[in-house]
Design an enzyme around this catalytic site. Structure first.
Site, short mmCIF file in Angstrom:
data_model
loop_
_atom_site.label_atom_id
_atom_site.label_comp_id
_atom_site.label_asym_id
_atom_site.label_seq_id
_atom_site.Cartn_x
_atom_site.Cartn_y
_atom_site.Cartn_z
N HIS A 174 0.82 -1.22 0.00
CA HIS A 174 0.00 0.00 0.00
C HIS A 174 0.85 1.26 0.00
O HIS A 174 0.35 2.34 -0.29
CB HIS A 174 -0.92 0.00 1.22
N ASP A 386 3.36 9.45 -0.86
CA ASP A 386 2.21 8.68 -0.41
C ASP A 386 1.97 7.55 -1.40
O ASP A 386 2.10 7.76 -2.61
CB ASP A 386 0.97 9.60 -0.38
#
Ligand code: ADQ
Length: 498
Positions: A174, A386
């Site tokens: 992720h 991110d």
């Protein structure tokens, strides 16, 4: 291996945390929904499919009987079973706080100076991989598909293979995968790469992450054959073959779009804006984390107020921060620094009837979160790095089409998909972000509408169900519909959302 109640193969999700956390409130142990991107993304997908979610309950204090009872009760509402992995205080300190959050998290976000490469953390990482493997073995059978998530659990397939587990296993990262010059600083770089090669399918958020991974693999094994192109490529390592793909994670678009129009949300959004009359409201929503670039964002906003005085009284920044990892000193330092900056900037610019930054430090209910997405004209999402950033996508889904702008860091995975509609910025460039804020505030309605339409289309077409289906198809040539709910999991009445 046990649990052979159902025929057919099951979807088994394994992540560090379960989608519910067990907490003590007063004298009572209770379970409540977990937070963070992984849980937000996966909970709606697994709901009522009769699968299994394996993970840590979030506490090392409650006894197993209490945890088991609470999880059984929670599982009745979500339509899959919850199987806990027990971690003690030492595991929590050395594996979770240590290896996961002081080694991999900062390094994979390119922040090597935040790393603490203590050797005992690596031992804990392997110890906890064994603990997860024990629970996986107790709860799965050969036909199941075991889908392991994120950087806490990179070594688990290797551990399971060493115990002769033959089930197919996929892994999704992720967070970003760093470029080789950063990855190679990791003292355990070779064993981790080798462990990752034990999966049948590896998934990354973006092409950039997959390219970084493949470059690292080539460094340790230059003669590996990598073939194919497009979303999924194949690596041949001796007799083994594994696939490596990019699967940008999405959100449940329809749920956010519908939620943004719900009566309670519209009412709350109106009330929020009435408190900020005549302003364009900028919104930041983040977990407390130094990768999210919150202090840089405050500096950019200060710069905008200094250089564009016409913004005074015309704009307010609402910054929501969800408490996270507060018992790690770096996170507590960050909290203090954020609060210092908010105080300083508000002290510098506040005038009668106008406070430039509204700062909220708590978790919001879903209605409140949606109301902020709906009430605020401009989302200011500027992480330093991110994996994806789901807040950017949630904002696009829930906000009205006519009047909203997304300012997005080019270092968020989401930028690869949303670049045509968003205003992309380098979050380190305080002046650039300040100018982009001024540009967003002045942007005419027609341009806002055109951009937001594109954004909504992208977020809708590549939603969370597309993500799961494309991962499962690449892994086992199945999609979510191939995992229908067994009768006892079909809920009567309303589904309780986790
Ligand atoms: P996170 O780092 O947790 O996820 P993000 O993708 O932004 O980051 O997800 C945060 C989630 O928390 C969102 O779903 C949001 O709705 C929720 N949330 C945020 N603020 C909240 C608040 N105040 N109250 C309640 N809920 C709130 C990790 C990676 C990301 C990646 C995701 C999913 O770091 O890059 O996008 O996993 O893969």
């Amino acid at each position: 291996m046990n649990d052979t109640r159902h025929g057919g193969d099951r979807l088994v999700v394994v992540s560090n945390r379960l989608p519910v956390v067990v907490k003590k409130v007063g004298d009572m142990w209770t379970s409540m929904p977990g937070s963070g991107g992984l849980v937000s993304a996966l909970a709606p997908v697994l709901r009522n499919r009769g699968g299994i979610w394996i993970g840590w309950s979030g506490t090392s204090e409650a006894n197993p009987v209490t945890i088991g009872g609470l999880l059984q009760e929670a599982a009745r509402h979500c339509g899959y079973s919850l199987k806990p992995v027990f971690l003690d205080q030492k595991d929590k300190d050395e594996f979770y706080h240590g290896f996961a959050n002081e080694v991999i998290w900062p390094l994979f976000h390119d922040l090597q100076s935040h790393c603490n490469f203590a050797p005992r953390y690596w031992q804990a990482y392997n110890r906890v991989s064994r603990r997860f493997s024990d629970v996986i073995m107790q709860n799965t059978r050969p036909g199941d598909f075991i889908w392991i998530h994120d950087y806490h659990l990179m070594n688990v397939a290797q551990e399971l293979r060493s115990r002769q587990v033959t089930a197919r296993m996929g892994f999704f990262l992720h967070i970003p995968f760093p470029p080789p010059d950063i990855y190679m600083k990791l003292p355990w770089r070779f064993p981790i790469l080798r462990a990752l090669l034990e999966y049948d399918l590896l998934g990354f958020q973006t092409l950039r992450d997959r390219r970084n991974f493949l470059q690292c693999v080539r460094l340790i094994a230059p003669d590996l054959a990598i073939t194919g192109k497009g979303q999924v490529v194949t690596i041949r390592a001796g007799s083994r073959e594994l696939r490596v793909g990019t699967f940008p994670i999405g959100i449940d678009y329809q749920d956010f779009a519908r939620g943004g129009k719900a009566e309670a949300v519209v009412r709350k959004a109106r009330a929020l804006h009435e408190d900020l009359p005549g302003r364009q409201v900028l919104l930041g929503v983040d977990r407390l984390d130094y990768t999210k670039g919150i202090c840089h964002r405050f500096e950019a906003f200060r710069n905008a107020l200094q250089r564009f005085p016409e913004l005074h009284h015309r704009t307010t920044l609402v910054q929501v921060v969800v408490p996270s990892r507060e018992d790690i000193p770096k996170y507590n330092d960050l909290k203090m620094e954020m609060e210092r900056l908010v105080g300083e900037i508000n002290g510098q610019f506040t005038q009668s009837g106008w406070v430039p930054i509204h700062y909220i430090f708590r978790s919001l209910s879903r209605t409140e979160l949606l109301a902020y997405y709906r009430a605020c004209e401009i989302a200011l999402i500027t992480p330093l790095k991110d994996g994806m950033n789901l807040v950017a996508k949630e904002f696009c889904a829930a906000t009205p089409e006519n009047d909203s702008v997304l300012i997005l860091s080019e270092f968020a995975g989401a930028a690869a998909q949303l670049q045509k509609g968003a205003l992309l910025v380098n979050p380190y460039g305080v002046e650039e972000v300040a100018e982009t804020i001024a540009r967003a505030i002045a942007m005419p309605s027609a341009e806002r509408r055109t951009r937001m339409r594109k954004l909504k289309r992208f977020v809708r077409d590549y939603d969370i169900f597309w993500w799961v289906d494309s991962f499962l198809r690449a892994a086992i040539a199945k999609d979510l519909n191939d995992f229908p709910a067994p009768a006892e999991y079909i809920p009567r009445g309303e589904t309780v959302s986790l």
